[in-house]
Design a protein around this motif. Structure first.
Motif, PDB file in Angstrom:
ATOM      1  N   ARG A 177      67.709 -73.654  56.824  1.00 10.05           N
ATOM      2  CA  ARG A 177      66.604 -72.852  56.311  1.00 10.05           C
ATOM      3  C   ARG A 177      65.266 -73.318  56.895  1.00 10.05           C
ATOM      4  NH1 ARG A 177      66.809 -70.114  51.577  1.00 10.05           N
ATOM      5  NH2 ARG A 177      65.204 -71.388  50.554  1.00 10.05           N
ATOM      6  N   CYS A 178      65.147 -74.613  57.193  1.00 11.89           N
ATOM      7  CA  CYS A 178      63.939 -75.104  57.852  1.00 11.89           C
ATOM      8  C   CYS A 178      63.817 -74.532  59.265  1.00 11.89           C
ATOM      9  CB  CYS A 178      63.942 -76.628  57.911  1.00 11.89           C
ATOM     10  SG  CYS A 178      63.728 -77.417  56.299  1.00 11.89           S
ATOM     11  N   MET A 179      64.942 -74.423  59.954  1.00  9.09           N
ATOM     12  CA  MET A 179      64.917 -73.833  61.284  1.00  9.09           C
ATOM     13  C   MET A 179      64.502 -72.365  61.222  1.00  9.09           C
ATOM     14  SD  MET A 179      65.548 -76.077  63.590  1.00  9.09           S
ATOM     15  CE  MET A 179      65.792 -74.943  64.960  1.00  9.09           C
ATOM     16  N   ILE A 180      64.994 -71.650  60.230  1.00  9.55           N
ATOM     17  CA  ILE A 180      64.593 -70.254  60.067  1.00  9.55           C
ATOM     18  C   ILE A 180      63.090 -70.170  59.804  1.00  9.55           C
ATOM     19  CG2 ILE A 180      64.803 -68.246  58.555  1.00  9.55           C
ATOM     20  CD1 ILE A 180      67.760 -69.026  58.155  1.00  9.55           C
ATOM     21  N   ALA A 181      62.602 -71.034  58.907  1.00 14.88           N
ATOM     22  CA  ALA A 181      61.190 -71.003  58.536  1.00 14.88           C
ATOM     23  C   ALA A 181      60.280 -71.327  59.717  1.00 14.88           C
ATOM     24  CB  ALA A 181      60.932 -71.989  57.397  1.00 14.88           C
ATOM     25  N   ALA A 182      60.713 -72.219  60.600  1.00 20.44           N
ATOM     26  CA  ALA A 182      59.873 -72.661  61.714  1.00 20.44           C
ATOM     27  C   ALA A 182      59.663 -71.584  62.767  1.00 20.44           C
ATOM     28  CB  ALA A 182      60.477 -73.907  62.354  1.00 20.44           C
TER      29      ALA A 182
ATOM     30  N   ALA B 109      53.140 -82.164  62.199  1.00 23.75           N
ATOM     31  CA  ALA B 109      52.847 -82.240  60.767  1.00 23.75           C
ATOM     32  C   ALA B 109      54.013 -82.842  60.020  1.00 23.75           C
ATOM     33  CB  ALA B 109      52.538 -80.849  60.213  1.00 23.75           C
ATOM     34  N   SER B 110      53.711 -83.680  59.035  1.00 24.56           N
ATOM     35  CA  SER B 110      54.730 -84.290  58.186  1.00 24.56           C
ATOM     36  C   SER B 110      54.138 -84.452  56.796  1.00 24.56           C
ATOM     37  CB  SER B 110      55.173 -85.648  58.751  1.00 24.56           C
ATOM     38  OG  SER B 110      54.068 -86.545  58.829  1.00 24.56           O
ATOM     39  N   GLY B 111      54.961 -84.923  55.862  1.00 25.92           N
ATOM     40  CA  GLY B 111      54.466 -85.183  54.519  1.00 25.92           C
ATOM     41  C   GLY B 111      54.978 -84.185  53.503  1.00 25.92           C
ATOM     42  N   GLY B 112      56.218 -84.395  53.022  1.00 26.79           N
ATOM     43  CA  GLY B 112      56.771 -83.562  51.965  1.00 26.79           C
ATOM     44  C   GLY B 112      57.121 -82.153  52.376  1.00 26.79           C
ATOM     45  N   LEU B 113      57.375 -81.925  53.643  1.00 25.97           N
ATOM     46  CA  LEU B 113      57.661 -80.572  54.116  1.00 25.97           C
ATOM     47  C   LEU B 113      59.113 -80.171  53.871  1.00 25.97           C
ATOM     48  CD1 LEU B 113      55.817 -80.532  57.562  1.00 25.97           C
ATOM     49  CD2 LEU B 113      54.974 -79.718  55.355  1.00 25.97           C
ATOM     50  N   ASP B 114      59.317 -78.912  53.577  1.00 25.14           N
ATOM     51  CA  ASP B 114      60.638 -78.297  53.582  1.00 25.14           C
ATOM     52  C   ASP B 114      60.452 -76.848  54.005  1.00 25.14           C
ATOM     53  OD1 ASP B 114      59.576 -77.022  51.379  1.00 25.14           O
ATOM     54  OD2 ASP B 114      61.062 -77.771  49.953  1.00 25.14           O
ATOM     55  N   GLU B 115      61.487 -76.025  53.856  1.00 24.21           N
ATOM     56  CA  GLU B 115      61.398 -74.654  54.360  1.00 24.21           C
ATOM     57  C   GLU B 115      60.314 -73.845  53.665  1.00 24.21           C
ATOM     58  OE1 GLU B 115      65.003 -74.318  51.490  1.00 24.21           O
ATOM     59  OE2 GLU B 115      63.721 -75.855  52.379  1.00 24.21           O
TER      60      GLU B 115
ATOM     61  N   PRO C  58      48.267 -73.913  63.577  1.00 27.73           N
ATOM     62  CA  PRO C  58      48.657 -74.258  64.952  1.00 27.73           C
ATOM     63  C   PRO C  58      49.422 -75.579  65.015  1.00 27.73           C
ATOM     64  CG  PRO C  58      46.358 -74.787  64.621  1.00 27.73           C
ATOM     65  CD  PRO C  58      46.819 -74.139  63.353  1.00 27.73           C
ATOM     66  N   ILE C  59      50.564 -75.608  64.374  1.00 25.98           N
ATOM     67  CA  ILE C  59      51.410 -76.808  64.331  1.00 25.98           C
ATOM     68  C   ILE C  59      52.577 -76.594  65.292  1.00 25.98           C
ATOM     69  CG2 ILE C  59      52.952 -78.176  62.884  1.00 25.98           C
ATOM     70  CD1 ILE C  59      51.092 -77.440  60.517  1.00 25.98           C
ATOM     71  N   ASP C  60      52.804 -77.573  66.147  1.00 25.87           N
ATOM     72  CA  ASP C  60      53.851 -77.451  67.157  1.00 25.87           C
ATOM     73  C   ASP C  60      55.182 -78.023  66.710  1.00 25.87           C
ATOM     74  OD1 ASP C  60      52.127 -76.505  69.533  1.00 25.87           O
ATOM     75  OD2 ASP C  60      51.076 -78.303  68.839  1.00 25.87           O
ATOM     76  N   VAL C  61      55.151 -79.064  65.864  1.00 18.13           N
ATOM     77  CA  VAL C  61      56.366 -79.740  65.428  1.00 18.13           C
ATOM     78  C   VAL C  61      56.271 -80.008  63.927  1.00 18.13           C
ATOM     79  CG1 VAL C  61      57.856 -81.757  65.696  1.00 18.13           C
ATOM     80  CG2 VAL C  61      56.593 -80.872  67.676  1.00 18.13           C
ATOM     81  N   PHE C  62      57.324 -79.655  63.208  1.00  9.91           N
ATOM     82  CA  PHE C  62      57.410 -79.959  61.779  1.00  9.91           C
ATOM     83  C   PHE C  62      58.382 -81.125  61.584  1.00  9.91           C
ATOM     84  CE2 PHE C  62      56.304 -75.427  61.912  1.00  9.91           C
ATOM     85  CZ  PHE C  62      55.167 -75.420  61.109  1.00  9.91           C
TER      86      PHE C  62
ATOM     87  N   ARG D  24      62.488 -84.040  51.179  1.00 10.43           N
ATOM     88  CA  ARG D  24      63.056 -82.871  50.506  1.00 10.43           C
ATOM     89  C   ARG D  24      64.263 -82.304  51.228  1.00 10.43           C
ATOM     90  NH1 ARG D  24      59.595 -81.059  46.586  1.00 10.43           N
ATOM     91  NH2 ARG D  24      57.489 -81.911  46.662  1.00 10.43           N
ATOM     92  N   VAL D  25      64.319 -82.496  52.533  1.00 13.38           N
ATOM     93  CA  VAL D  25      65.414 -81.920  53.311  1.00 13.38           C
ATOM     94  C   VAL D  25      66.630 -82.842  53.326  1.00 13.38           C
ATOM     95  CG1 VAL D  25      66.110 -81.053  55.584  1.00 13.38           C
ATOM     96  CG2 VAL D  25      63.800 -80.581  54.702  1.00 13.38           C
TER      97      VAL D  25
END
Length: 453
Positions: A139-144, A282-288, A300-304, A309-310
């Motif tokens: 789901r993170c890949m879909i969101a990205a 970007a990092s810090g508590g990220l999920d989809e 304008p974020i290139d990498v999550f 959470r994941v």
């Protein structure tokens, strides 16, 4: 700790009883998820490869018998029928990476009853945890929406093994890298990492920290810019990049605050300094859910970099999965408990184009144009082929995802496809239910007749 004794006690007590009663006939157990967790439109099948490794190694040794006896407070001699027992059965399973839905078998085991019973717990631990985490990562890949995602979950996972699995599962669904060095080197996954706030704090100022880091590493470099003041941190990073002529492939990392707003301001600062090729991570508590919001807002974020959470599938950390007997010694069986009814007999899942699935009896003919999802992966306790590869699993995932209805792909309020049940399976289920209910009405239970419906 022995893998064999990594099991629930009742698996042992049942196996001992089966052996005492001479119940060694072939039994088929089906492992499936009753209902998808809330917020899920699909699951990604995962965990099969370590499960097959376990089955291939499974053998009860003298030390295992002693441990079982100690747990039961019985003399080891009473449990010697277990000694030397190994798994020599058959496994049919959905290959890793394929998308599955509620009620569909992920795996079916056919083996002498004591063997098939003893391996239940370990199989559930492997397939349930890994399927849950793989589904979250997918789901993170879909969101990205095409931007890179990397795994930063190791330090927050439930132990080193879970962290290793999370790194592997991220790669399975297309993550670009992992912070986990052991997984990266063992699996050929790109290693990804930057620096911690403690590194910055240990120097007199940010610029000293950045320049020292650059002296130690040829690059590409990524500087953590939010230890004190993010805008000043970006300004300092830009100055160091320009002085050292380190642009292409380098990046800055944002780890706190309003990531969207900070990313916009950071991008403007970098571009003004002529560093248009410096990436923002970007990092810090990220999920989809967070990634969806950031992408939707045009950050304008290139990498999550996703972690806590994941790696633990925080919003859906478990699956309502079961491993149920569906046939013993040629007799289809089922459970009638309220809300936990099971369907009898070995099964197959047939998938038609567009992701339309039918759960059928194993021997039923497939619908026109449909393909089977379960394949024989083990016979006589041995794999039918070489171990699967991450690349093959990823290709299956990508192909299935492309066919998945848009409503099931949604991050918010997805609608999961509901598999159909074949006429043959419906008919057999009704017949077995009728037999059981007739036996109970006659006061004989299921004891009386070993007959087919």
């Amino acid at each position: 700790m022995s893998e064999v004794t990594t099991t629930d006690l009742y698996e042992v007590t049942m196996a001992v009883s089966y052996l005492r009663e001479g119940m060694r006939g072939p039994a088929t157990f089906s492992l499936f998820v009753r209902e998808l967790p809330p917020g899920r439109g699909f699951l990604v099948a995962a965990g099969l490869e370590p499960a097959l490794d376990y089955l291939a190694r499974f053998r009860i040794e003298a030390d295992d018998v002693a441990d079982f006896a100690a747990a039961l407070h019985r003399p080891p001699a009473e449990l010697t029928p277990l000694l030397g027992l190994r798994f020599d059965g058959e496994v049919r399973a959905v290959p890793e990476g394929r998308l599955v839905f509620a009620g569909e078998p992920l795996l079916e085991v056919t083996a002498p009853l004591p063997q098939a019973q003893l391996v239940e717990t370990y199989l559930l631990t492997q397939l349930c945890h890994q399927t849950a985490v793989a589904s979250k990562a997918a789901r993170c890949m879909i969101a990205a929406q095409g931007r890179s995602v990397v795994d930063f979950s190791l330090r927050r996972n439930h132990g080193p093994q879970a962290g290793w699995q999370a790194a592997r599962l991220g790669a399975l669904v297309g993550f670009a890298g992992t912070s986990n060095v052991a997984a990266a080197t063992a699996l050929g996954i790109p290693a990804s990492g930057t620096m911690a706030h403690s590194y910055i704090e240990s120097f007199a100022c940010e610029e000293d920290a950045f320049r020292a880091f650059a002296r130690a590493h040829p690059g590409p470099l990524t500087f953590l810019v939010d230890t004190y003041d993010t805008e000043r941190g970006v300004e300092t990073a830009a100055r160091v990049f320009a002085d050292l002529r380190r642009g292409p492939g380098c990046g800055i990392r944002l780890d706190s605050g309003d990531l969207g707003a900070l990313a916009h301001r950071s991008r403007a600062q970098l571009d003004a300094a002529g560093l248009t090729d410096v990436r923002i991570i970007a990092s810090g508590g990220l999920d989809e859910y967070a990634v969806t919001e950031l992408v939707h807002d045009g950050a304008p974020i290139d990498v999550f970099a996703v972690g806590t959470r994941v790696g633990v599938a925080a919003d859906a950390p478990y699956l309502d999965a079961a491993y149920k007997l569906v046939q013993y010694d040629g007799r289809p069986v089922m459970k009638l408990s309220s809300a936990k009814v099971t369907a009898p007999a070995p099964k197959q899942v047939y998938r038609s184009p567009g992701g339309r699935d039918v759960i059928a009896l194993q021997e039923e003919e497939p619908p026109e144009g449909a393909v089977p999802l379960l394949h024989t992966v083990m016979r006589a306790g041995r794999r039918t082929g070489p171990p699967d590869s991450l690349a093959a699993a990823r290709a299956r995932f990508e192909a299935d995802l492309a066919e998945l209805p848009a409503a099931a792909r949604r991050v918010h309020a997805p609608e999961a496809p509901v598999p159909e049940t074949s006429p043959g399976l419906r008919s057999l289920t009704a017949a077995v239910r009728g037999r059981l209910e007739a036996d109970f009405a006659a006061g004989t239970g299921t004891r009386a007749r070993e007959r087919r419906p």
